[in-house]
Motif scaffolding. Structure first.
Motif, PDB file in Angstrom:
ATOM      1  N   ASN A   1      -0.750  -2.574 -36.831  1.00 14.49           N
ATOM      2  CA  ASN A   1      -1.624  -1.521 -36.555  1.00 14.49           C
ATOM      3  C   ASN A   1      -2.975  -1.726 -37.480  1.00 14.49           C
ATOM      4  OD1 ASN A   1      -2.371   0.651 -35.238  1.00 14.49           O
ATOM      5  ND2 ASN A   1      -1.268   2.256 -36.977  1.00 14.49           N
TER       6      ASN A   1
ATOM      7  N   HIS B   1       2.130  11.482 -43.041  1.00 16.88           N
ATOM      8  CA  HIS B   1       1.806  10.141 -42.800  1.00 16.88           C
ATOM      9  C   HIS B   1       1.987   9.036 -43.506  1.00 16.88           C
ATOM     10  CE1 HIS B   1      -1.844  11.303 -39.653  1.00 16.88           C
ATOM     11  NE2 HIS B   1      -0.545  11.842 -39.303  1.00 16.88           N
TER      12      HIS B   1
ATOM     13  N   SER C   1      -1.993   7.138 -40.909  1.00 22.64           N
ATOM     14  CA  SER C   1      -1.145   7.412 -39.490  1.00 22.64           C
ATOM     15  C   SER C   1       0.223   7.597 -40.063  1.00 22.64           C
ATOM     16  CB  SER C   1      -1.316   6.098 -38.700  1.00 22.64           C
ATOM     17  OG  SER C   1      -0.656   4.891 -39.145  1.00 22.64           O
ATOM     18  N   ARG C   2       0.837   8.171 -38.596  1.00 22.86           N
ATOM     19  CA  ARG C   2       2.308   8.258 -39.124  1.00 22.86           C
ATOM     20  C   ARG C   2       3.032   6.879 -39.441  1.00 22.86           C
ATOM     21  NH1 ARG C   2       3.245  13.577 -37.990  1.00 22.86           N
ATOM     22  NH2 ARG C   2       2.018  14.593 -36.268  1.00 22.86           N
TER      23      ARG C   2
ATOM     24  N   ASP D   1       0.019   4.636 -33.046  1.00 25.21           N
ATOM     25  CA  ASP D   1      -0.391   5.784 -33.607  1.00 25.21           C
ATOM     26  C   ASP D   1      -1.730   5.645 -33.766  1.00 25.21           C
ATOM     27  OD1 ASP D   1       2.300   6.902 -35.541  1.00 25.21           O
ATOM     28  OD2 ASP D   1       2.022   6.987 -33.565  1.00 25.21           O
ATOM     29  N   THR D   2      -2.668   6.741 -33.632  1.00 32.32           N
ATOM     30  CA  THR D   2      -3.846   7.046 -33.920  1.00 32.32           C
ATOM     31  C   THR D   2      -4.086   7.022 -35.506  1.00 32.32           C
ATOM     32  OG1 THR D   2      -4.432   7.986 -31.896  1.00 32.32           O
ATOM     33  CG2 THR D   2      -6.009   8.535 -33.733  1.00 32.32           C
ATOM     34  N   GLN D   3      -5.239   6.430 -35.747  1.00 26.62           N
ATOM     35  CA  GLN D   3      -5.558   6.138 -37.159  1.00 26.62           C
ATOM     36  C   GLN D   3      -6.461   7.414 -37.681  1.00 26.62           C
ATOM     37  OE1 GLN D   3      -6.690   2.620 -39.369  1.00 26.62           O
ATOM     38  NE2 GLN D   3      -4.840   1.426 -37.887  1.00 26.62           N
ATOM     39  N   TYR D   4      -6.302   8.310 -38.414  1.00 27.12           N
ATOM     40  CA  TYR D   4      -7.388   9.508 -38.851  1.00 27.12           C
ATOM     41  C   TYR D   4      -8.029   9.311 -40.033  1.00 27.12           C
ATOM     42  CZ  TYR D   4      -4.584  11.906 -35.221  1.00 27.12           C
ATOM     43  OH  TYR D   4      -3.994  12.230 -34.059  1.00 27.12           O
TER      44      TYR D   4
END
Lengths: 112, 114
Positions: free
Chosen positions: A98, B29, B95-96, B101-104
């Motif tokens: 990621n 997260h 992120s979760r 997953d999207t990164q916030y």
């Protein structure tokens, strides 16, 4: 080494125009690709995430496409508004770690 | 749901001084990231945590930068001593934990080293 390029670096359009932002990447072995928006002095807001198996994603006036084989993605903004003015960044995730590799962004100005 | 919180928002220091940035990720997260964004550039990853473990710190200049994530929640990034070239925006994201997953992102800390 993955490299991400965004063209143009800056764009100014009159309100109401449709526009396309471009993103290219050198290694097609990506996991997913994200488009972000960044307002001056602010953090990044995720707009759209496209998985490697997908061709496009839509959210409201935004549509992002992905052509993994050619290493390209586009962000289409319909009926642009002054509130769309910001820097738009694309980022590719090249693996299960990621880890995002970002482009340098496109600075968009929508003139009222 | 509260977003990623960072403090301070701005910091001005003289070179050779120490500085620390704090980040509180979104609740639940497991993965936390520190990025550095130079002017006119996209963010670059410095370090990534999975819970308490730093799993990718290959881009962290370890001679002067350090980071910790105690109890797998909040995180602190430290620079000691700061150099002129460290002036940048330091962004924290969470992120979760899943690869898709999207990164916030948080609002960032703008560091100016004089």
């Amino acid at each position: 080494k993955q490299e991400v390029t965004q063209i143009p670096a800056a764009l100014s359009v009159p309100e109401g125009e449709n526009l396309v932002l471009n993103c290219s990447f050198t290694d097609s072995a990506i996991y997913n690709l994200q488009w972000f928006r960044q307002d001056p002095g602010k953090g990044l807001t995720s707009l759209l995430l496209i998985q490697s198996s997908q061709r496009e994603q839509t959210s409201g006036r935004l549509n992002a496409s992905l052509d993994k084989s050619s290493g390209r993605s586009t962000l289409y903004i319909a009926a642009s508004q002054p509130g769309d003015s910001a820097t738009y960044l694309c980022a590719v995730n090249s693996g299960a770690t990621n880890k995002l590799i970002f482009g340098t962004g496109t600075l968009l100005a929508v003139q009222p | 749901e509260a977003g990623v919180v960072q403090s301070p928002r701005y910091k001005i220091i003289e070179k050779k001084q120490p500085v620390a940035f704090w980040c509180n990720p979104i609740s639940g997260h497991n993965t936390l990231y520190w990025y550095r964004q130079n002017l006119g550039q996209g963010p670059e990853l410095l370090i990534r945590y999975e819970n308490e473990e730093a799993v990718d710190d290959s881009q962290l200049p370890k001679d002067r930068f350090s980071a910790e994530r105690l109890k797998g929640v909040d995180s602190t990034l430290k620079i000691q001593p700061a150099e002129l070239g460290d002036s940048a925006v330091y962004l924290c994201a969470s992120s979760r934990g899943q690869s898709a997953d999207t990164q916030y992102f948080g609002p960032g800390t703008r560091l100016t080293v004089l």
